[in-house]
Write an enzyme that holds these catalytic residues in place. Structure first.
Site, short mmCIF file in Angstrom:
data_model
loop_
_atom_site.label_atom_id
_atom_site.label_comp_id
_atom_site.label_asym_id
_atom_site.label_seq_id
_atom_site.Cartn_x
_atom_site.Cartn_y
_atom_site.Cartn_z
N SER A 198 0.84 -1.20 0.00
CA SER A 198 0.00 0.00 0.00
C SER A 198 0.88 1.25 0.00
CB SER A 198 -0.88 -0.02 1.25
OG SER A 198 -1.56 1.19 1.37
N HIS A 200 0.26 4.43 1.01
CA HIS A 200 0.25 5.39 2.12
C HIS A 200 0.97 4.86 3.36
CE1 HIS A 200 -3.17 3.93 4.77
NE2 HIS A 200 -3.40 3.22 3.70
N CYS A 324 -8.38 1.18 11.99
CA CYS A 324 -9.82 1.00 11.73
C CYS A 324 -10.52 0.43 12.96
CB CYS A 324 -10.05 0.09 10.53
SG CYS A 324 -8.57 -0.47 9.71
N1 PLP Z 1 -3.11 -5.04 5.29
C1 PLP Z 1 -2.54 -4.57 6.41
C2 PLP Z 1 -1.61 -5.48 7.17
C3 PLP Z 1 -2.79 -3.27 6.85
O1 PLP Z 1 -2.23 -2.82 7.97
C4 PLP Z 1 -3.67 -2.47 6.10
C5 PLP Z 1 -4.01 -1.09 6.55
O2 PLP Z 1 -3.86 -0.75 7.70
C6 PLP Z 1 -4.22 -2.99 4.93
C7 PLP Z 1 -3.95 -4.28 4.56
C8 PLP Z 1 -5.13 -2.15 4.08
O3 PLP Z 1 -4.37 -1.20 3.39
P1 PLP Z 1 -5.08 0.14 2.82
O4 PLP Z 1 -5.32 1.04 3.98
O5 PLP Z 1 -4.10 0.69 1.84
O6 PLP Z 1 -6.33 -0.30 2.16
#
Ligand code: PLP
Length: 382
Positions: A198, A200, A324
């Site tokens: 990802s 960000h 989240c």
């Molecule tokens: N996978 C993990 C381990 C994450 O920590 C996160 C986001 O916190 C994600 C997937 C999802 O990524 P994105 O926020 O870019 O959708």
């Protein structure tokens, strides 16, 4: 007031160099990379350059890079894409400590008739490859294991997992959203089939992600549309985001030694400082191999939600569990899977560092946090 940002696993600040290279793709070079005219050419070549930079960070070829909108999308299309290309098999395996971007996909697969195995972890949050070996069957269609846990930073034994899966012809998806940019991820040396990243989380902006899809991995696109990303992820490219991702990956490739030495030193200083100064304080997952950036600390007897507010008042940005779930006020399933009681899981705080974290930031935390914990435990502030 001083702001100490220790929530880099939730999101990171975009690097100024990254903002600089992406900005002209909003203002001057705004063409569609698929257009044949002059305004299409520059975006097209910039996307290609960015693809090469991302491939450089991941040790793969540029045709194995698929640009997406975020880590969640990368996880979703990795799992859905691999299963869409598999017929007949109805068993899928993951771990009990994945991010919802994987767990919820597995929950949905169960509602669609798949049998899902959620592998346990030990008290330090680590998976035993023998459990994976025991769970694999002739019917297994896919395995998905995260590279590093987003709450604890604990590294899963991916190298051993690839050995366990060797020769079985089962696709392995790895969620590397927390790990990418912090530690070397060399796809040339590791037979991982799909890997999610990802933007960000590594100092690129929100709205861009990457899925590595190894050449030859059966993959059924999840969306119908044009031919962008070789048809594997159609939709007009987010050119500024992709350019930003390329630059962020170039910079990250040169920072891994710094993470391994300096950021790790600061992380250890924070942990030693807190554990040394505050009784009944423990680092969750401390016995495992971990990312140098992440520290999950249990301050027994406190309420993490209340502590986050007091930390915020003191200018310290941290979180409880994933960003989240901390908003949703849920107790971390990851910490519960590690065997923590619900009370201890609800008394744990995640501090996540970046290459911008300073010694002064850490010393400020070591100075301020003991008083906050005392207050929450109903004792006189020292
Ligand atoms: N996978 C993990 C381990 C994450 O920590 C996160 C986001 O916190 C994600 C997937 C999802 O990524 P994105 O926020 O870019 O959708």
């Amino acid at each position: 007031m001083r702001t100490v940002y220790l929530d880099n696993n939730a999101t990171t600040q975009v690097r100024p160099e990254v903002v600089e290279v992406m900005t002209p793709f909003f203002t001057d070079f705004y063409g569609n990379p698929s257009s044949v005219h002059r305004l299409g050419a520059k975006p097209a070549s910039a996307v290609l350059k960015a693809r090469r930079s991302v491939a450089g960070l991941l040790g793969c070829t540029d045709s194995e890079i698929i640009f997406t909108s975020c880590g969640t999308e990368s996880d979703n299309i990795a799992i859905g894409g691999a299963l869409g290309a598999t017929t007949g098999k109805k068993h899928v395996i993951t771990t009990a400590v994945e991010h919802p971007a994987v767990t919820k996909v597995f929950n949905r697969l169960e509602s669609l008739g798949y049998r899902a195995t959620y592998l346990p972890v030990d008290g330090d949050g680590c998976l035993d490859p023998a459990d994976l070996e025991a769970a694999l069957t002739e019917d297994t269609a896919l395995v998905s294991v995260m590279y590093a846990n987003n709450e604890t930073g604990v590294l899963m034994p991916i190298q051993e997992i690839t050995r366990t899966m060797a020769g079985r012809n089962i696709p392995l998806h790895v969620d590397a959203v927390t790990a990418a940019g912090k530690i070397p991820l060399d796809m040339a040396a590791m037979p991982i089939d799909l890997l999610a990243v990802s933007g960000h989380k590594l100092h690129a902006p929100k709205g861009v992600g990457v899925l590595f899809c190894r050449k030859g991995t059966p993959f059924e696109p999840m969306m119908d549309g044009s031919t962008q990303e070789r048809g594997r992820r159609p939709g007009t490219e987010n050119v500024p985001g992709i350019v930003a991702m390329g630059k962020a990956c170039e910079i990250a490739a040169g920072k891994q030694d710094y993470y391994d030495t300096e950021v790790r030193r600061l992380r250890d200083r924070l942990e030693d400082g807190l554990v040394g100064a505050i009784e009944d304080t423990h680092v969750n997952g401390r016995g495992a191999q971990r990312l140098p950036t992440t520290s999950n600390v249990l301050f027994r007897g406190i309420d993490a939600g209340a502590m986050l507010l007091l930390l915020d008042e003191a200018g310290i940005c941290a979180s409880a569990g994933s960003a989240c779930s901390s908003r949703a006020g849920k107790v971390s399933p990851t910490l519960l899977a590690m065997g923590l009681t619900p009370e201890d899981a609800a008394a744990s705080i995640r501090f996540s560092l970046s290459a911008w974290t300073t010694e002064e930031d850490i010393d400020y935390c070591i100075d301020i946090i003991p008083g906050i914990v005392d207050k929450l435990r109903g004792r006189k502030t020292r």
